[in-house]
Design a protein around this motif. Structure first.
Motif, PDB file in Angstrom:
ATOM      1  N   SER A   1       0.851  -1.181   0.000  1.00  0.00           N
ATOM      2  CA  SER A   1       0.000   0.000   0.000  1.00  0.00           C
ATOM      3  C   SER A   1       0.884   1.227   0.000  1.00  0.00           C
ATOM      4  N   SER A   2       0.394   2.320  -0.587  1.00  0.00           N
ATOM      5  CA  SER A   2       1.151   3.563  -0.593  1.00  0.00           C
ATOM      6  C   SER A   2       0.901   4.377   0.663  1.00  0.00           C
ATOM      7  N   PHE A   3      -0.018   3.943   1.512  1.00  0.00           N
ATOM      8  CA  PHE A   3      -0.348   4.671   2.718  1.00  0.00           C
ATOM      9  C   PHE A   3       0.685   4.402   3.816  1.00  0.00           C
ATOM     10  N   LEU A   4       0.845   5.390   4.701  1.00  0.00           N
ATOM     11  CA  LEU A   4       1.710   5.193   5.864  1.00  0.00           C
ATOM     12  C   LEU A   4       1.164   4.060   6.725  1.00  0.00           C
ATOM     13  N   LEU A   5      -0.143   4.052   6.912  1.00  0.00           N
ATOM     14  CA  LEU A   5      -0.805   2.989   7.661  1.00  0.00           C
ATOM     15  C   LEU A   5      -2.093   2.623   6.941  1.00  0.00           C
ATOM     16  N   ALA A   6      -2.375   1.329   6.841  1.00  0.00           N
ATOM     17  CA  ALA A   6      -3.642   0.864   6.284  1.00  0.00           C
ATOM     18  C   ALA A   6      -4.134  -0.331   7.086  1.00  0.00           C
ATOM     19  N   VAL A   7      -5.424  -0.356   7.339  1.00  0.00           N
ATOM     20  CA  VAL A   7      -6.086  -1.470   8.006  1.00  0.00           C
ATOM     21  C   VAL A   7      -7.125  -2.023   7.046  1.00  0.00           C
ATOM     22  N   LYS A   8      -7.144  -3.330   6.883  1.00  0.00           N
ATOM     23  CA  LYS A   8      -8.068  -3.964   5.945  1.00  0.00           C
ATOM     24  C   LYS A   8      -8.811  -5.110   6.625  1.00  0.00           C
ATOM     25  N   LYS A   9     -10.124  -5.135   6.412  1.00  0.00           N
ATOM     26  CA  LYS A   9     -10.995  -6.234   6.853  1.00  0.00           C
ATOM     27  C   LYS A   9     -10.775  -6.610   8.325  1.00  0.00           C
ATOM     28  N   LEU A  10     -10.671  -5.592   9.174  1.00  0.00           N
ATOM     29  CA  LEU A  10     -10.437  -5.814  10.598  1.00  0.00           C
ATOM     30  C   LEU A  10     -11.730  -6.208  11.311  1.00  0.00           C
ATOM     31  N   SER A  11     -11.670  -7.305  12.051  1.00  0.00           N
ATOM     32  CA  SER A  11     -12.802  -7.739  12.862  1.00  0.00           C
ATOM     33  C   SER A  11     -12.315  -8.087  14.260  1.00  0.00           C
ATOM     34  N   VAL A  12     -13.154  -7.776  15.250  1.00  0.00           N
ATOM     35  CA  VAL A  12     -12.873  -8.109  16.642  1.00  0.00           C
ATOM     36  C   VAL A  12     -14.139  -8.703  17.243  1.00  0.00           C
ATOM     37  N   ASP A  13     -13.996  -9.897  17.827  1.00  0.00           N
ATOM     38  CA  ASP A  13     -15.119 -10.562  18.479  1.00  0.00           C
ATOM     39  C   ASP A  13     -14.810 -10.749  19.958  1.00  0.00           C
TER      40      ASP A  13
ATOM     41  N   VAL B   1      -5.764  -5.120  22.285  1.00  0.00           N
ATOM     42  CA  VAL B   1      -6.813  -6.059  21.893  1.00  0.00           C
ATOM     43  C   VAL B   1      -6.323  -6.835  20.678  1.00  0.00           C
ATOM     44  N   LYS B   2      -6.496  -8.146  20.719  1.00  0.00           N
ATOM     45  CA  LYS B   2      -6.095  -8.989  19.588  1.00  0.00           C
ATOM     46  C   LYS B   2      -7.271  -9.156  18.644  1.00  0.00           C
ATOM     47  N   PRO B   3      -7.104  -8.818  17.367  1.00  0.00           N
ATOM     48  CA  PRO B   3      -8.219  -8.930  16.426  1.00  0.00           C
ATOM     49  C   PRO B   3      -8.523 -10.372  16.057  1.00  0.00           C
ATOM     50  N   SER B   4      -9.756 -10.608  15.633  1.00  0.00           N
ATOM     51  CA  SER B   4     -10.152 -11.922  15.148  1.00  0.00           C
ATOM     52  C   SER B   4      -9.698 -12.132  13.712  1.00  0.00           C
ATOM     53  N   ALA B   5      -9.626 -11.036  12.948  1.00  0.00           N
ATOM     54  CA  ALA B   5      -9.208 -11.094  11.553  1.00  0.00           C
ATOM     55  C   ALA B   5      -8.775  -9.699  11.130  1.00  0.00           C
ATOM     56  N   GLY B   6      -8.052  -9.642  10.018  1.00  0.00           N
ATOM     57  CA  GLY B   6      -7.667  -8.350   9.480  1.00  0.00           C
ATOM     58  C   GLY B   6      -6.195  -8.264   9.151  1.00  0.00           C
ATOM     59  N   GLU B   7      -5.848  -7.237   8.396  1.00  0.00           N
ATOM     60  CA  GLU B   7      -4.476  -7.029   7.949  1.00  0.00           C
ATOM     61  C   GLU B   7      -4.024  -5.624   8.302  1.00  0.00           C
ATOM     62  N   LEU B   8      -2.785  -5.529   8.773  1.00  0.00           N
ATOM     63  CA  LEU B   8      -2.158  -4.251   9.090  1.00  0.00           C
ATOM     64  C   LEU B   8      -1.014  -4.009   8.124  1.00  0.00           C
ATOM     65  N   ILE B   9      -1.014  -2.851   7.479  1.00  0.00           N
ATOM     66  CA  ILE B   9       0.037  -2.488   6.540  1.00  0.00           C
ATOM     67  C   ILE B   9       0.686  -1.192   7.011  1.00  0.00           C
ATOM     68  N   LEU B  10       1.997  -1.218   7.199  1.00  0.00           N
ATOM     69  CA  LEU B  10       2.764  -0.045   7.598  1.00  0.00           C
ATOM     70  C   LEU B  10       3.854   0.203   6.574  1.00  0.00           C
ATOM     71  N   ASN B  11       3.939   1.451   6.095  1.00  0.00           N
ATOM     72  CA  ASN B  11       4.974   1.820   5.131  1.00  0.00           C
ATOM     73  C   ASN B  11       4.998   0.871   3.934  1.00  0.00           C
ATOM     74  N   GLY B  12       3.815   0.453   3.498  1.00  0.00           N
ATOM     75  CA  GLY B  12       3.720  -0.375   2.306  1.00  0.00           C
ATOM     76  C   GLY B  12       3.962  -1.850   2.517  1.00  0.00           C
ATOM     77  N   LYS B  13       4.171  -2.279   3.771  1.00  0.00           N
ATOM     78  CA  LYS B  13       4.453  -3.691   4.038  1.00  0.00           C
ATOM     79  C   LYS B  13       3.467  -4.251   5.059  1.00  0.00           C
ATOM     80  N   SER B  14       3.045  -5.481   4.829  1.00  0.00           N
ATOM     81  CA  SER B  14       2.141  -6.145   5.749  1.00  0.00           C
ATOM     82  C   SER B  14       2.885  -6.532   7.030  1.00  0.00           C
ATOM     83  N   HIS B  15       2.257  -6.293   8.181  1.00  0.00           N
ATOM     84  CA  HIS B  15       2.867  -6.582   9.473  1.00  0.00           C
ATOM     85  C   HIS B  15       1.903  -7.384  10.333  1.00  0.00           C
ATOM     86  N   LYS B  16       2.474  -8.122  11.274  1.00  0.00           N
ATOM     87  CA  LYS B  16       1.665  -8.703  12.328  1.00  0.00           C
ATOM     88  C   LYS B  16       1.154  -7.561  13.209  1.00  0.00           C
TER      89      LYS B  16
END
Length: 254
Positions: free
Chosen positions: A3-15, A56-71
């Motif tokens: 991603s070109s964004f500094l931070l991006a969150v995708k399809k984040l879910s918390v149960d 809080v630990k998410p149930s699902a979702g992706e974290l992207i920082l500086n264009g790279k996917s992170h845990k």
């Protein structure tokens, strides 16, 4: 995924058991941008902040920082991720000075000195640490408070010190949790000006209930309701969205 964004969150879910606190939430933050997260009480704003801060630990979702996917980060990894956060309750150490409180927010400690004595941390160069803390206080126009005990401060001043403590780690992303909460009109105006200035040095992600603050300082907004994003975009677009009006007024959007 990149991603070109500094931070991006995708399809984040918390149960939480059978409760869906967040569902398919998305978020994007550019460099030198102020993004607001708004919504009625219980919408999921604090939960989203807590996920980003490792509370809080998410149930699902992706974290992207500086264009790279992170845990998803742990709380002890936030500085390495370039993230700092203030709290609604400020959370200063009452019996320490303002300068000492801000020093607590710094990243690296070695050697002996105040921090070592108070917290068991090592400090390589306490003088440099103090200078760094003073620079953070300067950024919030609070150097005159440096040697006062935290428990002698007015509430607006504690807000400034809490932001300085977050800034001392030189974050790329500053997360502000209700920065205008409990402030009067004059102090809110000052906070608006500060946030405008801060985005020249770092991106700002904020949760705020004061809509005048949100509309004044945010480049873009995300609106949460019942754990889902119901609207996003520039402030004026979001303000006119029937779904947002319905969420705040408690009426049907149809």
């Amino acid at each position: 995924m990149t991603s070109s964004f500094l931070l991006a969150v995708k399809k984040l879910s918390v149960d939480f058991g059978g409760l869906h606190a967040l569902n398919d939430v998305y978020l994007e933050l550019n460099a030198q941008e102020v993004v607001g997260i708004i919504g009625p009480n219980g919408a999921g704003k604090t939960t989203l902040f807590n996920v980003l801060c490792g509370l809080v630990k998410p149930s699902a979702g992706e974290l992207i920082l500086n264009g790279k996917s992170h845990k998803w980060p742990r709380t002890d990894q936030l500085v390495d991720f370039g993230i700092a956060r203030t709290l609604q309750g400020v959370g200063l150490f009452a019996d320490l000075t303002v300068l000492e409180n801000v020093m607590v927010g710094a990243k690296k400690f070695s050697h002996s000195g105040f921090i070592s004595a108070a917290f068991g941390w090592n400090v390589s160069d306490e003088r440099k640490l103090q200078e760094r803390a003073m620079l953070a206080l300067e950024r919030v126009y609070a150097t005159g408070l440096a040697h006062r005990r935290a428990d002698t401060l007015s509430y607006p001043d504690t807000k400034r010190v809490a932001i300085a403590r977050a800034l001392v780690s030189e974050p790329k992303i500053l997360m502000l949790d209700e920065p205008a909460g409990g402030l009067g009109a004059e102090d809110i105006a000052w906070m608006n000006s500060l946030i405008h200035n801060l985005k020249l040095q770092c991106s700002v992600l904020l949760v705020e209930h004061h809509m005048d603050v949100v509309m004044s300082v945010c480049d873009r907004l995300y609106v949460l309701n019942f754990g889902e994003i119901i609207s996003s975009g520039v402030a004026e677009t979001v303000r006119r969205d029937p779904a947002v009006i319905a969420a705040y007024l408690g009426v049907s959007a149809t």
